[in-house]
Design an enzyme around this catalytic site. Structure first.
Site, PDB file in Angstrom:
ATOM      1  N   THR A  31       0.818  -1.211   0.000  1.00  0.00           N
ATOM      2  CA  THR A  31       0.000   0.000   0.000  1.00  0.00           C
ATOM      3  C   THR A  31       0.853   1.263   0.000  1.00  0.00           C
ATOM      4  O   THR A  31       0.479   2.276  -0.607  1.00  0.00           O
ATOM      5  CB  THR A  31      -0.947   0.011   1.204  1.00  0.00           C
ATOM      6  OG1 THR A  31      -0.192  -0.231   2.405  1.00  0.00           O
ATOM      7  CG2 THR A  31      -2.027  -1.054   1.058  1.00  0.00           C
ATOM      8  N   TRP A 104       9.852 -10.444   8.630  1.00  0.00           N
ATOM      9  CA  TRP A 104       9.852 -10.396  10.091  1.00  0.00           C
ATOM     10  C   TRP A 104       8.862  -9.301  10.474  1.00  0.00           C
ATOM     11  O   TRP A 104       9.178  -8.113  10.442  1.00  0.00           O
ATOM     12  CB  TRP A 104      11.245 -10.052  10.619  1.00  0.00           C
ATOM     13  CG  TRP A 104      12.279 -11.098  10.355  1.00  0.00           C
ATOM     14  CD1 TRP A 104      12.717 -12.059  11.221  1.00  0.00           C
ATOM     15  CD2 TRP A 104      13.027 -11.297   9.145  1.00  0.00           C
ATOM     16  NE1 TRP A 104      13.687 -12.839  10.632  1.00  0.00           N
ATOM     17  CE2 TRP A 104      13.900 -12.401   9.350  1.00  0.00           C
ATOM     18  CE3 TRP A 104      13.060 -10.659   7.896  1.00  0.00           C
ATOM     19  CZ2 TRP A 104      14.774 -12.860   8.377  1.00  0.00           C
ATOM     20  CZ3 TRP A 104      13.927 -11.122   6.918  1.00  0.00           C
ATOM     21  CH2 TRP A 104      14.765 -12.215   7.157  1.00  0.00           C
ATOM     22  N   ARG A 105       7.621  -9.679  10.821  1.00  0.00           N
ATOM     23  CA  ARG A 105       6.580  -8.657  10.971  1.00  0.00           C
ATOM     24  C   ARG A 105       5.529  -9.005  12.032  1.00  0.00           C
ATOM     25  O   ARG A 105       4.540  -8.278  12.182  1.00  0.00           O
ATOM     26  CB  ARG A 105       5.877  -8.443   9.625  1.00  0.00           C
ATOM     27  CG  ARG A 105       4.932  -9.582   9.274  1.00  0.00           C
ATOM     28  CD  ARG A 105       4.487  -9.652   7.844  1.00  0.00           C
ATOM     29  NE  ARG A 105       3.967  -8.452   7.247  1.00  0.00           N
ATOM     30  CZ  ARG A 105       3.627  -8.366   5.956  1.00  0.00           C
ATOM     31  NH1 ARG A 105       3.765  -9.421   5.165  1.00  0.00           N
ATOM     32  NH2 ARG A 105       3.149  -7.246   5.461  1.00  0.00           N
ATOM     33  N   SER A 234      -2.311  -7.999 -21.465  1.00  0.00           N
ATOM     34  CA  SER A 234      -3.276  -6.906 -21.383  1.00  0.00           C
ATOM     35  C   SER A 234      -4.084  -7.005 -20.092  1.00  0.00           C
ATOM     36  O   SER A 234      -4.315  -8.099 -19.576  1.00  0.00           O
ATOM     37  CB  SER A 234      -4.213  -6.940 -22.589  1.00  0.00           C
ATOM     38  OG  SER A 234      -4.873  -8.196 -22.649  1.00  0.00           O
ATOM     39  N   ASP A 265       1.499  -2.972  -7.603  1.00  0.00           N
ATOM     40  CA  ASP A 265       1.174  -1.793  -6.792  1.00  0.00           C
ATOM     41  C   ASP A 265       1.241  -0.524  -7.639  1.00  0.00           C
ATOM     42  O   ASP A 265       0.391   0.369  -7.524  1.00  0.00           O
ATOM     43  CB  ASP A 265       2.146  -1.658  -5.619  1.00  0.00           C
ATOM     44  CG  ASP A 265       2.285  -2.932  -4.812  1.00  0.00           C
ATOM     45  OD1 ASP A 265       1.308  -3.697  -4.738  1.00  0.00           O
ATOM     46  OD2 ASP A 265       3.369  -3.157  -4.248  1.00  0.00           O
TER      47      ASP A 265
END
Length: 310
Positions: A31, A104-105, A234, A265
């Protein structure tokens, strides 16, 4: 012209990118990548971009915020939490530009942004935004209780006339089970106006189906604008009562592809930069392809500003 506002909700982590013996440090997260690339491609007087997350009080977190402010991404709704840190991930890139990720979160600050004393006041502000953008990862990092609060926020924003934008970005390792994920995605899609879908993620979550069925299923869930991202092929855009749009990707020689990090993204960002500024879906898709094709010619999630397409 009245300025509109989009809030991008999610997590940014410290990024270590390794190719052979070279290691570079930056910041990334699906994000956050999208927020930066939207901000780089819109007139801030027309569309203001804010990022919503939680960070620590450490120097890395301070460096992140300073970098985002330089990118003209608003940071006023970002919480700083003591005794928490940002997450960390490492990207290994092979000679073909394909990536392997290590994370690592588990105790990252972003997981707790809806559980703080400031959360209610932040949600009240977000409910007045024109657009809220989030991804499957934005959902996955939250506790079930926080996810309920998020769904309530999305519903309130839509009641106030805002629109919700969702990228299906599905990472199985972040979820306890497929059943839990499907339930969360059904609720999410019922609150979504524009959905960006990657077919590989759709197949992982729902099983393999023809793309026409994927589009029909997503419309039936409540989404009005469905964008199918297909990498170097496409893309497809489905709008109510309109013919299906198929917009070709930008063709690149294989030797030009350096790193596919943030390709999806940045496509979403290019699309939204045009679409939320009043452009057509076909023009938005072309910009999405142009943005993504530029990004994959450089290392790391966020490419140099000077490398952005005109």
């Amino acid at each position: 012209m009245t300025q509109k506002k989009i809030a991008v909700l999610g997590e940014c982590m410290i990024e270590l990118s390794q190719k052979e013996h070279d290691l570079s440090r930056g910041f990334g997260g699906d994000t956050l990548n999208t927020a930066v690339y939207i901000a780089r491609q819109v007139d801030p007087a027309q569309l203001a971009v804010d990022y919503v997350t939680a960070l620590g009080t450490d120097s890395f977190s301070s460096e992140m915020i300073a970098a985002w402010q330089q990118e003209k991404v608003g940071t006023s709704l970002i919480q700083r939490m003591e005794n928490k840190l940002p997450g960390l991930y490492v990207i290994e890139t092979d000679a073909q530009g394909e990536r392997t990720f290590y994370y690592w979160r588990n105790d990252a600050a972003a997981r707790f942004w809806l559980e703080s004393e400031q959360a209610e006041a932040i949600c009240q502000q977000l409910a007045e935004y024109d657009y809220l953008y989030l991804s499957g990862i934005s959902l996955a990092i939250l506790s079930p209780q926080s996810r309920e609060k998020l769904m309530a926020l999305l519903a309130t924003c839509r009641l106030n006339g805002g629109k919700v934008i969702f990228d299906n970005n599905y990472r199985p390792r972040l979820w306890p089970s497929v059943e839990v994920t499907r339930a969360a995605y059904r609720l999410m899609l019922a609150s979504t106006d524009i959905a960006f879908l990657t077919l590989d993620d759709e197949t992982l979550l729902w099983g393999e189906s023809p793309v026409e069925e994927v589009i029909a299923r997503t419309h039936a869930a409540g989404v009005s604008e469905v964008v199918i991202k297909r990498g170097a092929e496409s893309c497809l855009v489905s709008l109510p009562d309109q013919p299906l749009l198929e917009i070709p990707a930008v063709t690149l020689p294989a030797s030009s592809v350096v790193d596919t990090t943030a390709a999806g993204d940045s496509f979403s960002a290019g699309y939204l930069a045009v679409r939320l500024s009043g452009g057509s879906a076909s023009d938005a898709a072309r910009r999405g392809h142009l943005t993504a094709s530029t990004v994959i010619q450089h290392r790391g999630a966020i490419i140099p500003l000077a490398a952005m397409p005109d």
